[in-house]
Design a protein around this motif. Structure first.
Motif, PDB file in Angstrom:
ATOM      1  N   ASP A 127      -0.078   0.866  -0.128  1.00 18.78           N
ATOM      2  CA  ASP A 127      -0.893   1.704   0.743  1.00 18.78           C
ATOM      3  C   ASP A 127       0.000   2.308   1.815  1.00 18.78           C
ATOM      4  O   ASP A 127       0.394   1.637   2.761  1.00 18.78           O
ATOM      5  CB  ASP A 127      -2.000   0.854   1.369  1.00 18.78           C
ATOM      6  CG  ASP A 127      -2.892   1.651   2.296  1.00 18.78           C
ATOM      7  OD1 ASP A 127      -2.665   2.868   2.436  1.00 18.78           O
ATOM      8  OD2 ASP A 127      -3.808   1.062   2.878  1.00 18.78           O
TER       9      ASP A 127
ATOM     10  N   SER B  46      -8.925   5.950  -2.087  1.00 20.66           N
ATOM     11  CA  SER B  46      -9.888   5.478  -1.096  1.00 20.66           C
ATOM     12  C   SER B  46     -11.280   5.932  -1.502  1.00 20.66           C
ATOM     13  O   SER B  46     -11.494   7.119  -1.760  1.00 20.66           O
ATOM     14  CB  SER B  46      -9.555   6.026   0.294  1.00 20.66           C
ATOM     15  OG  SER B  46     -10.612   5.773   1.201  1.00 20.66           O
TER      16      SER B  46
ATOM     17  N   ARG C  72     -17.490  -1.759  -0.623  1.00 23.16           N
ATOM     18  CA  ARG C  72     -16.381  -2.175   0.233  1.00 23.16           C
ATOM     19  C   ARG C  72     -16.492  -3.645   0.602  1.00 23.16           C
ATOM     20  O   ARG C  72     -15.494  -4.363   0.590  1.00 23.16           O
ATOM     21  CB  ARG C  72     -16.364  -1.315   1.492  1.00 23.16           C
ATOM     22  CG  ARG C  72     -15.273  -1.681   2.480  1.00 23.16           C
ATOM     23  CD  ARG C  72     -15.340  -0.794   3.711  1.00 23.16           C
ATOM     24  NE  ARG C  72     -14.212  -1.042   4.594  1.00 23.16           N
ATOM     25  CZ  ARG C  72     -14.005  -0.401   5.733  1.00 23.16           C
ATOM     26  NH1 ARG C  72     -14.866   0.550   6.115  1.00 23.16           N
ATOM     27  NH2 ARG C  72     -12.977  -0.682   6.490  1.00 23.16           N
TER      28      ARG C  72
ATOM     29  N   SER D   2     -13.744  -3.761  -2.534  1.00 21.78           N
ATOM     30  CA  SER D   2     -12.672  -3.159  -1.747  1.00 21.78           C
ATOM     31  C   SER D   2     -13.043  -1.724  -1.426  1.00 21.78           C
ATOM     32  O   SER D   2     -13.875  -1.111  -2.105  1.00 21.78           O
ATOM     33  CB  SER D   2     -11.352  -3.184  -2.533  1.00 21.78           C
ATOM     34  OG  SER D   2     -10.327  -2.501  -1.815  1.00 21.78           O
ATOM     35  N   ASP D   3     -12.425  -1.167  -0.370  1.00 19.99           N
ATOM     36  CA  ASP D   3     -12.598   0.256  -0.111  1.00 19.99           C
ATOM     37  C   ASP D   3     -11.444   1.068  -0.686  1.00 19.99           C
ATOM     38  O   ASP D   3     -11.335   2.271  -0.442  1.00 19.99           O
ATOM     39  CB  ASP D   3     -12.754   0.530   1.383  1.00 19.99           C
ATOM     40  CG  ASP D   3     -11.554   0.059   2.186  1.00 19.99           C
ATOM     41  OD1 ASP D   3     -10.717  -0.674   1.627  1.00 19.99           O
ATOM     42  OD2 ASP D   3     -11.460   0.420   3.373  1.00 19.99           O
ATOM     43  N   HIS D   4     -10.567   0.399  -1.435  1.00 21.05           N
ATOM     44  CA  HIS D   4      -9.473   1.081  -2.125  1.00 21.05           C
ATOM     45  C   HIS D   4      -9.584   0.839  -3.621  1.00 21.05           C
ATOM     46  O   HIS D   4      -9.871  -0.271  -4.065  1.00 21.05           O
ATOM     47  CB  HIS D   4      -8.105   0.576  -1.650  1.00 21.05           C
ATOM     48  CG  HIS D   4      -7.717   1.085  -0.309  1.00 21.05           C
ATOM     49  ND1 HIS D   4      -6.514   1.728  -0.071  1.00 21.05           N
ATOM     50  CD2 HIS D   4      -8.355   1.067   0.886  1.00 21.05           C
ATOM     51  CE1 HIS D   4      -6.433   2.076   1.192  1.00 21.05           C
ATOM     52  NE2 HIS D   4      -7.538   1.671   1.804  1.00 21.05           N
TER      53      HIS D   4
END
Length: 232
Positions: free
Chosen positions: A132, A166, A217, A221-223
């Motif tokens: 990231d 994202s 999220r 996850s938010d990724h």
């Protein structure tokens, strides 16, 4: 060929004196400076933790597994940890000062990778910067992109355009950066896994996407994770 992977991210917690000895300790199997690479495992593995982590929290299991498999393993802590200051996420806002600091930190990663792969004494020139980078867009003119690619690293294009890594805002934060002349094993198969289109589908409400993304999220996850195929 084995690859030394750098997962570049942020450590948030600042340890007190009582916790410092634990943070200085290494996970099992890591940081044996007398380790000599085996003929069939010539490249060491460098473990760099992710957001909010540290080397013991994240690598207590994978470190001994890699060491038992014959690799020389090294793990470090970085981020907001006393005198250690490597991070590309600590200054995460869009404020110009924060963007400038983040660009400098990203440049430090690119510079380290370039100097390492160019050194006559490097144990491997096959270096991948992975993780990231808080990179909003993959295009010339973006200060983070310019910093990351300033020393020869390139970002192979992803196969699809699912909106970035994202799930909020479609930012392309997560990337795999390589030196094309050294990392010839990377095929053209690289992409993000859009799990949010596969999981919790029954909860999707086009009239309230924010609620769905918040749920995703919290539970996952938010990724979106990256994946890539390497010829080995």
């Amino acid at each position: 060929a084995a690859l030394a992977l750098a997962l570049v991210a942020l450590a948030l917690a600042t340890p007190g004196a009582a916790a410092q000895s634990l943070l200085d300790a290494s996970p099992p199997g890591a940081n044996d400076w007398a380790c000599e690479p085996r003929a069939d495992k010539p490249h060491p593995v460098i473990l760099l933790h992710g957001l909010g982590g540290d080397k013991n929290l994240n690598f207590a299991e994978v470190s001994p597994a890699l060491a038992n498999a014959g690799f020389c393993v090294f793990a470090v802590d970085y981020g907001n940890r006393g005198t250690q200051s490597l991070t590309v996420l600590f200054f995460g806002s869009d404020d110009p000062d924060d963007v400038g600091r983040r660009a400098l930190e990203t440049y430090a990663v690119a510079r380290w990778a370039d100097l390492r792969q160019a050194s006559d004494h490097a144990y491997t020139k096959d270096i991948v910067a992975l993780g990231d980078f808080n990179l909003p867009v993959v295009e010339e003119g973006d200060p983070i992109f310019e910093a990351l690619t300033s020393r020869g690293l390139v970002l192979p294009p992803h196969l699809s355009n699912v909106g970035g890594s994202s799930i909020f805002g479609g930012k392309h934060y997560d990337q795999i950066a390589i030196f094309p002349g050294e990392t010839s094993e990377l095929s053209e198969l690289i992409d993000t896994f859009d799990f949010d289109n596969a999981l919790f589908r029954e909860l999707w409400d086009p009239d309230d996407p924010a609620a769905f993304l918040a749920y995703t999220r919290y539970y996952l996850s938010d990724h979106r994770p990256l994946w890539a195929e390497f010829r080995v």
